[in-house]
Write an enzyme that holds these catalytic residues in place. Structure first.
Site, PDB file in Angstrom:
ATOM      1  N   THR A  11      36.435  27.664  38.516  1.00 40.79           N
ATOM      2  CA  THR A  11      37.653  27.317  39.331  1.00 40.79           C
ATOM      3  C   THR A  11      37.229  25.873  39.864  1.00 40.79           C
ATOM      4  OG1 THR A  11      37.885  29.557  40.092  1.00 40.79           O
ATOM      5  CG2 THR A  11      38.634  27.870  41.524  1.00 40.79           C
ATOM      6  N   LYS A  16      45.193  28.933  39.520  1.00 42.83           N
ATOM      7  CA  LYS A  16      44.097  29.764  39.943  1.00 42.83           C
ATOM      8  C   LYS A  16      43.741  29.204  41.442  1.00 42.83           C
ATOM      9  CE  LYS A  16      40.310  32.259  40.218  1.00 42.83           C
ATOM     10  NZ  LYS A  16      39.023  32.077  39.337  1.00 42.83           N
ATOM     11  N   LYS A  40      33.449  27.228  48.619  1.00 36.65           N
ATOM     12  CA  LYS A  40      33.963  26.147  47.516  1.00 36.65           C
ATOM     13  C   LYS A  40      35.547  26.083  47.571  1.00 36.65           C
ATOM     14  CE  LYS A  40      33.274  27.353  43.332  1.00 36.65           C
ATOM     15  NZ  LYS A  40      34.622  27.375  42.799  1.00 36.65           N
TER      16      LYS A  40
END
Length: 327
Positions: A125, A201, A269
């Protein structure tokens, strides 16, 4: 047609694997696939590929993970360059863009040895702009790059039933398709260039992070009200307030089990990437910003490597609420 915008092009996994297996059986050479990153997701993906008939080379910074894969019938490599040397397809299953770039272009990186016309499947990702940059850099060397983030968890990875959100050139899809068939129950082909898969995503991660934070807030608030939270779980999962994340994550809270399936730091993150993207686009994202603060507080409280349902524990700690498993 290889590219179908926003459409799930793989239906039943078994039939896809059968088609993939038939193609391989008709070929004189069995394709080699390198899987770089043998964590909970990567190990399952490597296992699915091996089960589908590929020769699979596993590589990880953990020698124990590689040894385990070799003991299970795979092959091992010490570096990405070694893993990529004989590979037709490289599947990178690491945490972030920095690790992906190091695997490709760092010391002993896969780009040193990857054959011309081979494909690199990136499952991390990351910011879409970085995916585009890495693709451009690799494609300049006559290799293919498929931007292919994954969703589904470790169990689905091991079963070959992931959802893959992919974008890239028609040639990249063609090269990667046999491996994608083995790893995915649903493959979404989302564009003809890297970056689109990553963007899809990130929208998923925005919702997932917000839903986990909201679910954790709700279950901890219910406990503070003196409610039977097992009964709360039963009621909510049968009601309009339910979400996939509530249903999936809150049993961890009910059991007091915070062994990491997906760690708090993952959402520190990912929601951080959302903030960066939104700031660059001058687009307000206040709800995901609030969720990020909850994950940051949980991490700061020493639970960054624990399961992301630990946000509920953070709420409990700051409000003096007792949850199952609390000492």
């Amino acid at each position: 047609m290889l590219w179908q915008h926003g459409q799930a092009v793989i239906g039943k996994r078994q039939s896809s694997q059968e088609r993939s297996r038939d193609r391989r059986m008709s070929s004189s050479a069995t394709p080699h696939v390198a899987v770089i990153g043998l964590g909970s997701m990567g190990y399952g993906m490597a296992t699915s590929l091996k089960r589908a008939g590929f020769i699979v080379i596993g590589c990880d910074v953990s020698a124990d993970a590689v040894a385990r894969f070799v003991a299970d019938g795979g092959r091992g490599a010490k570096t990405p360059a070694e893993a990529a040397k004989d590979a037709d397809i490289v599947v990178s299953v690491v945490v972030n863009a920095a690790q992906t770039e190091a695997i490709l272009f760092g010391k002993d990186g896969a780009a040193e040895t990857l054959a011309k016309d081979a494909v690199f499947i990136s499952s991390a990702t990351m910011d879409p702009d970085i995916a585009r940059r890495l693709a451009k850099q690799l494609e300049a060397t006559a290799r293919h790059y498929l931007d292919a983030p994954i969703s589904g968890g470790a169990q689905r990875a091991a079963q070959g039933e992931l959802t893959i959100l992919a974008s890239g050139s028609a040639a990249a899809f063609a090269k990667a398709r046999p491996a994608l068939d083995a790893m995915a129950a649903k493959l979404y082909e989302l564009g003809d260039a890297a970056g689109q898969g990553a963007a899809f995503k990130m929208i998923n991660q925005l919702l997932a992070g917000v839903h986990i934070a909201a679910a954790s807030e709700a279950i901890a608030f219910a406990a503070k009200q003196g409610l039977d939270i097992r009964k709360v779980y039963e009621v909510i999962t049968a009601s309009a307030g339910n979400s996939w994340m509530f249903e999936n994550r809150m049993p961890h809270v009910l059991d007091g089990d915070y062994a990491p399936r997906s760690a708090v730091e993952i959402f520190v993150k990912d929601l951080g990437i959302i903030q960066d993207m939104a700031r660059n686009a001058r687009f307000p994202v206040p709800v995901s910003a609030a969720a990020l603060q909850m994950f940051l507080m949980t991490s700061a409280a020493g639970m960054g490597r624990d399961d992301d349902a630990s946000v509920a524990r953070m709420y409990a700690q700051v409000t003096g609420t007792k949850l199952p498993g609390a000492k």
